[in-house]
Design an enzyme around this catalytic site. Structure first.
Site, PDB file in Angstrom:
ATOM      1  CG  HIS A  43      12.515 -15.400 -45.737  1.00  8.58           C
ATOM      2  ND1 HIS A  43      13.814 -15.794 -45.519  1.00  8.58           N
ATOM      3  CD2 HIS A  43      12.134 -16.017 -46.879  1.00  8.58           C
ATOM      4  CE1 HIS A  43      14.203 -16.592 -46.494  1.00  8.58           C
ATOM      5  NE2 HIS A  43      13.209 -16.747 -47.329  1.00  8.58           N
TER       6      HIS A  43
ATOM      7  CG  HIS B  98      16.736  -7.905 -50.231  1.00  8.05           C
ATOM      8  ND1 HIS B  98      17.506  -9.035 -50.297  1.00  8.05           N
ATOM      9  CD2 HIS B  98      17.448  -7.011 -49.494  1.00  8.05           C
ATOM     10  CE1 HIS B  98      18.625  -8.857 -49.632  1.00  8.05           C
ATOM     11  NE2 HIS B  98      18.629  -7.627 -49.138  1.00  8.05           N
TER      12      HIS B  98
ATOM     13  CD  GLU C 137      21.601  -5.837 -47.346  1.00  8.46           C
ATOM     14  OE1 GLU C 137      22.113  -6.935 -47.679  1.00  8.46           O
ATOM     15  OE2 GLU C 137      20.405  -5.571 -47.541  1.00  8.46           O
TER      16      GLU C 137
ATOM     17  CG  HIS D 217      24.955  -6.164 -51.852  1.00  5.86           C
ATOM     18  ND1 HIS D 217      24.808  -7.319 -51.126  1.00  5.86           N
ATOM     19  CD2 HIS D 217      25.616  -6.521 -52.979  1.00  5.86           C
ATOM     20  CE1 HIS D 217      25.338  -8.330 -51.776  1.00  5.86           C
ATOM     21  NE2 HIS D 217      25.844  -7.873 -52.903  1.00  5.86           N
TER      22      HIS D 217
ATOM     23  CG  HIS E   5      21.651  -7.383 -52.798  1.00 11.20           C
ATOM     24  ND1 HIS E   5      21.182  -6.104 -52.592  1.00 11.20           N
ATOM     25  CD2 HIS E   5      21.708  -7.950 -51.573  1.00 11.20           C
ATOM     26  CE1 HIS E   5      20.994  -5.901 -51.306  1.00 11.20           C
ATOM     27  NE2 HIS E   5      21.292  -7.013 -50.661  1.00 11.20           N
TER      28      HIS E   5
END
EC number: 1.13.11.5
Length: 361
Positions: free
Chosen positions: A208, A251, A257, A281, A287
């Site tokens: 990623h 992560h 977030e 979050h 999460h």
């Protein structure tokens, strides 16, 4: 008010919001609710996330914000926004920014709702592109500003000017429309942007890339590389990464977030995240995708595939730790208290004996 007893995960149900406020006529100032935030308005440092719901045009009323800039994300219904600089029509899948001190009024045409990210003391700007170079992400040419327009209109019954100052609303009346500015110059203007124009950058090999590749606008802090707020989107795109778990990975983050959904089904939680809803979050709280997404992605053949077609999710991300208001936790009556259960079916697939340590890699 901030509530110190907050959950590390928070989800607001989307479709439930449709019945809130719409039962009686409500304009923007009555239907604007603060969901969470951090920092301090008086010291010009921080942010707030608001939800707006309205089914009535503002009419002979306007609004201006002395505290900060508004980034408005309509989710349902289009907004015809009158400003001192001109008019803007903003529809779902578009955003607009109305900067500090600018007067505006909104006409709506149906039951309308959306999200607002407010930042104090700084302005939104394009992120530094670094090695991406000159072209990519949100390009300057795609941002639109109003054409000068004015109305010379007397209002004998009184035109109400609503001001947000230090988190409270004040009102005064005057006898004329405030949109009597015939012309203007400079670059301190409201503007809008169509999210379909975002040029997605993504991994074409494996693993990623950092999620910052999806940043549309940022409001920088005084610390290099650290933002008071980032506005990030997850638009339709191709997924081609090989030897990779393609959905957003599990992560913990040093940022807060706040996720929202404009339309479609968010890839990491297709069943439990609705348009008009949101999730928060908190920093350093683990999460990631729900159990269904994990199982589906783990079995999928890693051929090139389209991701998020018909979907537009976004994130308000901040280096500050956001606290949730009592409206978000209680008054709204929209809290999804079972949000955490989306991870309960996850199972361990660790197989330590699946490889021969003495054999070839």
């Amino acid at each position: 008010e901030d509530n110190p007893d907050i959950e590390p995960w928070l989800a607001i149900k989307g479709e439930v919001l449709a019945s809130f406020t719409f039962s009686s006529p409500a304009g923007l100032s009555q239907g604007l609710h603060t969901l969470c935030g951090a920092g301090d308005i008086r010291s010009n440092n921080g942010l707030a996330v608001h939800i707006f719901l309205c089914n009535t045009s503002m009419g002979n009323r306007c609004f201006y914000n002395s505290d900060g800039d508004f980034l408005i994300v309509p989710q349902q219904g289009k907004l015809l926004i009158y400003t001192e600089f001109g008019k803007m029509l903003v529809q779902p899948n578009e955003i607009c920014v109305i900067q500090r001190g600018m007067r505006f009024s909104i006409d709506v045409f149906e039951e309308t709702r959306g999200y607002i990210l407010e930042v104090y003391g700084v302005h939104f700007e394009l992120p530094d592109l670094g090695p991406i170079g000159a072209n990519g992400l949100a390009n300057p040419r795609d941002f639109l500003i109003p054409v000068a327009w004015y109305e010379d209109r007397q209002v004998p019954s009184g035109y109400t000017v609503i001001n947000k100052y230090q988190g409270k609303l004040f009102a005064a009346k005057q006898g004329i429309s405030p949109f009597n500015v015939v012309a203007w110059h400079g670059n301190y203007t409201p503007y809008k942007y169509n999210l379909e124009n975002f040029m997605v950058i993504n991994s074409v090999a494996f693993d990623h890339a950092d999620p910052s590749i999806f940043t549309v606008l940022t409001a920088k802090s005084v610390r290099p590389g650290v933002a008071i707020a980032d506005f990030v989107i997850f638009p339709p795109r191709w997924g081609v990464a090989d030897k990779t778990f393609r959905p957003p990975y599990y992560h913990r983050n040093c940022m807060s977030e706040f996720m929202g959904l404009i339309k479609g089904h968010y890839e990491a939680k297709e069943g439990g995240f609705l348009p008009g809803g949101g999730s928060l979050h908190s920093p350093m709280t683990p999460h990631g995708p729900d159990a269904d997404c994990f199982e589906k992605a783990s079995r999928a053949k890693l051929a090139p595939e389209r991701v998020a077609d018909g979907t537009m999710a976004f994130m308000f991300e901040s280096s500050l730790s956001m606290a949730v208001t009592k409206w978000g936790l209680k008054t709204s009556n929209c809290l999804d208290e079972n949000y955490y259960t989306c991870w309960e079916p996850l199972k361990s697939h660790f197989t330590p004996d699946s490889r021969n340590p003495a054999g070839p890699d």
